[in-house]
Enzyme design. Structure first.
Site, PDB file in Angstrom:
ATOM      1  N   CYS A 202      30.844  41.948  53.459  1.00  0.00           N
ATOM      2  CA  CYS A 202      29.417  42.252  52.624  1.00  0.00           C
ATOM      3  C   CYS A 202      29.397  41.569  51.478  1.00  0.00           C
ATOM      4  CB  CYS A 202      29.151  43.769  52.577  1.00  0.00           C
ATOM      5  SG  CYS A 202      30.706  44.456  51.835  1.00  0.00           S
TER       6      CYS A 202
ATOM      7  N   ASP B  24      34.621  40.438  44.961  1.00  0.00           N
ATOM      8  CA  ASP B  24      35.609  40.649  44.144  1.00  0.00           C
ATOM      9  C   ASP B  24      36.949  40.088  44.667  1.00  0.00           C
ATOM     10  OD1 ASP B  24      34.738  42.326  42.012  1.00  0.00           O
ATOM     11  OD2 ASP B  24      33.917  43.681  43.556  1.00  0.00           O
TER      12      ASP B  24
ATOM     13  N   ARG C 290      24.799  50.229  47.963  1.00  0.00           N
ATOM     14  CA  ARG C 290      25.282  50.261  46.759  1.00  0.00           C
ATOM     15  C   ARG C 290      24.795  51.663  46.051  1.00  0.00           C
ATOM     16  NH1 ARG C 290      25.034  44.391  46.853  1.00  0.00           N
ATOM     17  NH2 ARG C 290      27.474  43.450  46.688  1.00  0.00           N
TER      18      ARG C 290
ATOM     19  N   GLU D   1      38.849  44.434  48.851  1.00  0.00           N
ATOM     20  CA  GLU D   1      38.250  43.551  47.819  1.00  0.00           C
ATOM     21  C   GLU D   1      39.420  43.221  46.846  1.00  0.00           C
ATOM     22  OE1 GLU D   1      34.725  44.941  46.125  1.00  0.00           O
ATOM     23  OE2 GLU D   1      35.391  47.143  46.156  1.00  0.00           O
TER      24      GLU D   1
ATOM     25  N   ARG E 146      28.135  53.351  50.168  1.00  0.00           N
ATOM     26  CA  ARG E 146      29.554  53.282  49.347  1.00  0.00           C
ATOM     27  C   ARG E 146      29.457  54.201  48.436  1.00  0.00           C
ATOM     28  NH1 ARG E 146      30.597  47.314  46.736  1.00  0.00           N
ATOM     29  NH2 ARG E 146      29.103  47.985  45.296  1.00  0.00           N
TER      30      ARG E 146
ATOM     31  N   HIS F 224      26.612  41.650  38.826  1.00  0.00           N
ATOM     32  CA  HIS F 224      25.510  42.545  39.404  1.00  0.00           C
ATOM     33  C   HIS F 224      24.120  42.556  39.016  1.00  0.00           C
ATOM     34  CE1 HIS F 224      29.342  44.421  40.258  1.00  0.00           C
ATOM     35  NE2 HIS F 224      28.858  44.505  41.587  1.00  0.00           N
TER      36      HIS F 224
END
Ligand code: PEP
Ligand code: MG
Length: 589
Positions: free
Chosen positions: A508, A461, A301, A437, A337, A194
């Protein structure tokens, strides 16, 4: 002397700047004993370094204005006092004169002694002051090893700093960028972390897994980093700098071409419309998404709203952020999200459990949201209120069971009822979708899909959980393979299941913006991609070059392949279905 180091490119772009090592304790310590004849010159070296470090602190103090002047000023004063301390200085001189230590070793000895004294203190505040000692001694060590040429220093003085360290947390990146850091080089980490995703949003070139960086780069070395090639050039030559200038010109050119594409659809050679959405974390992403003609935001996000702070953002604050996002996209669909904190996205608000042995398999994403329903309700209310300003969809991360989705749906319906009862205008219907994911969600999708309004595949993920390979562990980078047959089959199955049920399916993860996979994903039936807005132009060019009919026909060979060789061979055949336009001809007039 010029040399290069390599790592993995994690955020594109180049940066030229002075290296700032994050770990002063790693400075090379010269342990060789001094000869009697060297004592004088070593004392002089130390004095020069001390003078330089004091001057740097004084210059830093001068520059502080506004709110920082007081708070940060106190720290700098404390550091200046430590530097001026007679005992410290006398101790250093003794170590050189009597102990015959070199200056760097003497500094280390003094540091270790003082840190031991602080560590033995009962008072936790005083104990924590050992960090000041580290900073001060680190600064002198840095001054000591600064051996760059005068010309190099002149050039370096005009540019900013490039952080060189072991790791950096996502929450540390924004303040770094705000303080003018130009790029980041890390000895560990992966392009899928991240921190790397955020660095791309911050347009901060980043190189990860440059294992030797701390051992070979010294503080204040002039370095040129290339986030695309994953290359660090230490002491760049005029030729290297010319390459950097050419890259800067290229950025301007790309911006112009991108502007031309704004309103042009992405369509394969045989006429299928491809939707290219943007992933977003920061307001700058929204501006870029709009400027480059994204079809909407495919993934926003929200956790990045939570990372910089100690308290949970209120409903009002979240509402304003989501509303501005929706307004910023000017009527194009926006997928927000719900919170995906946990794993490597720990925050300072204390929401995330910090005692999990396996955070990636722990209380993350929807698992956390459902354990803290008040937090989720707050967020859902804020999103629902923003839905009055433009089309919004809600996406739920880390889903592994249909019950989790039912739980979120229940809270969403309740929040909508409460808001309407209180007189708020909100969208009549809001779509609720799941991130696919976790392999379990992909495999069980046929039983879940009718209860979902749409799905978004999170390959970052999905790959890590399918292959049991930590996405952040650079030692396993060779095993983290989006082309693994198991991943390809899961992708094909997920896309086909959604399409059969008439549900939109977006991808995505980082794969969506990587042109090496565009043909492959089209061949697996995907038509909706969501990627960092900086990659939209590449996606546009690649999408337009493909013949989808031929790709779909070729997909069987791909899915039958089991060996790496077989998959690469199938990929080559897929790539042959893309006809690259001549350079510069991609942009329509
Ligand atoms: C993913 O997992 O692919 C994804 C898009 O989500 P994140 O990278 O935020 O985990
Ligand atoms: Mg994910």
């Amino acid at each position: 002397m010029r040399f290069t180091l390599t790592g993995n490119g994690a955020a594109r772009g180049m940066a030229l700047g002075r290296a700032r090592l994050e770990q002063p304790s790693r400075y090379l310590i010269d342990e060789r004993p001094l000869a009697a004849a060297e004592v004088e010159s070593e004392l002089e070296r130390l004095t020069r370094a001390l003078v330089l470090a004091r001057a740097e602190l004084a210059a830093l103090r001068e520059k502080l204005t506004g709110v920082f002047a007081h708070e940060v000023g106190e720290f700098i004063d404390a550091h200046s006092l430590i530097l001026a301390d007679r005992e410290l200085n006398a101790g250093l001189a003794d170590l050189i004169k009597v102990g015959r230590y070199r200056a760097s070793a003497a500094l280390k000895m003094q540091r270790d002694r003082l840190v031991a004294v602080f560590e033995a203190m009962d008072d936790p505040y005083l104990r924590s002051r050992k960090e000041d000692i580290d900073h001060v001694i680190g600064r002198v060590q840095a001054a000591l090893v600064r051996e760059s040429s005068v010309e190099e220093r002149k050039l370096a003085a005009r540019v900013g700093e490039i952080l060189v360290g072991d790791t950096v947390a996502p929450s540390e990146l924004v303040p770094l960028a705000e303080h003018g850091v130009l790029g980041v080089v890390l000895t560990s980490g992966s392009p899928l972390s991240h921190s790397a995703i955020l660095a791309r949003s911050l347009r901060l070139p980043m190189i990860v897994a440059a294992h030797d960086a701390l051992a070979h780069i010294q503080d204040d070395d002039l370095i040129l980093i290339d986030g695309e090639r994953g290359e660090v050039t230490v002491h760049p030559t005029a030729q290297d700098i010319a390459r950097y200038r050419a890259w800067q010109r290229d950025v301007v050119q790309r911006g112009k071409r991108l502007a031309l594409l704004r309103d042009v659809e992405t369509r394969t050679r045989d006429g299928t419309t491809i939707q290219l959405y943007a992933n977003a974390e920061l307001p700058a992403d929204i501006a870029q998404a709009r400027a480059s003609g994204a079809a909407g935001v495919g993934l926003y996000r929200t956790e990045f709203l939570f990372l910089q702070r100690k308290e949970i953002p209120s409903e009002e604050e979240q509402f304003l952020a989501y509303r501005d996002l929706v307004l910023g996209m000017g009527g194009l669909p926006v997928t927000i999200r719900t919170l995906d904190l946990g794993a490597d996205k720990a925050d300072a608000t204390g929401i995330v459990l910090d005692d999990e042995d396996n955070p990636a398999l722990g209380v993350r994403g929807v698992r956390l949201s459902l354990r803290r329903p008040q937090l989720l309700i707050l967020q859902l209310r804020a999103i629902l209120r923003a839905s009055n300003y433009g089309p919004v969809r809600i996406l739920v991360p880390m889903v592994s069971t249909i019950e989790e989705m039912a739980g979120v749906r229940y809270l969403l319906d309740q929040a909508a009822r409460d808001l309407r009862a209180a007189g708020h205008e909100i969208a009549e219907h809001i779509e609720l979708g799941a991130m696919i994911e976790v392999p379990a969600a992909a495999i069980a999708l046929p039983g879940m899909i009718r209860k979902l309004d749409f799905i978004a595949i999170g390959t970052n993920d999905l790959v890590q959980y399918t292959l049991a390979v930590d996405r952040n562990n650079d030692h396993l980078a060779n095993l983290y393979d989006p082309l693994h047959p198991a991943v390809l089959r899961l992708l094909a199955f997920t896309i086909a299941t959604a399409r059969r049920a008439g549900r939109h399916v977006t991808l995505c993860g980082e794969m969506a913006g990587d042109v090496r996979y565009t043909c492959l994903l089209l061949a697996l039936g995907l038509t909706e991609f969501s990627m960092h807005p900086g990659l939209l132009l590449d996606g546009w060019e690649q999408g337009n070059a493909c013949d989808r009919g031929r790709l779909l026909a070729e997909s069987k060979t791909l899915l039958r392949a089991v060996t790496r060789e077989g998959i690469l061979h199938a990929l080559k055949r897929l790539e042959a279905c893309a006809e690259k336009p001549a350079d510069g001809a991609a942009a329509p007039a």
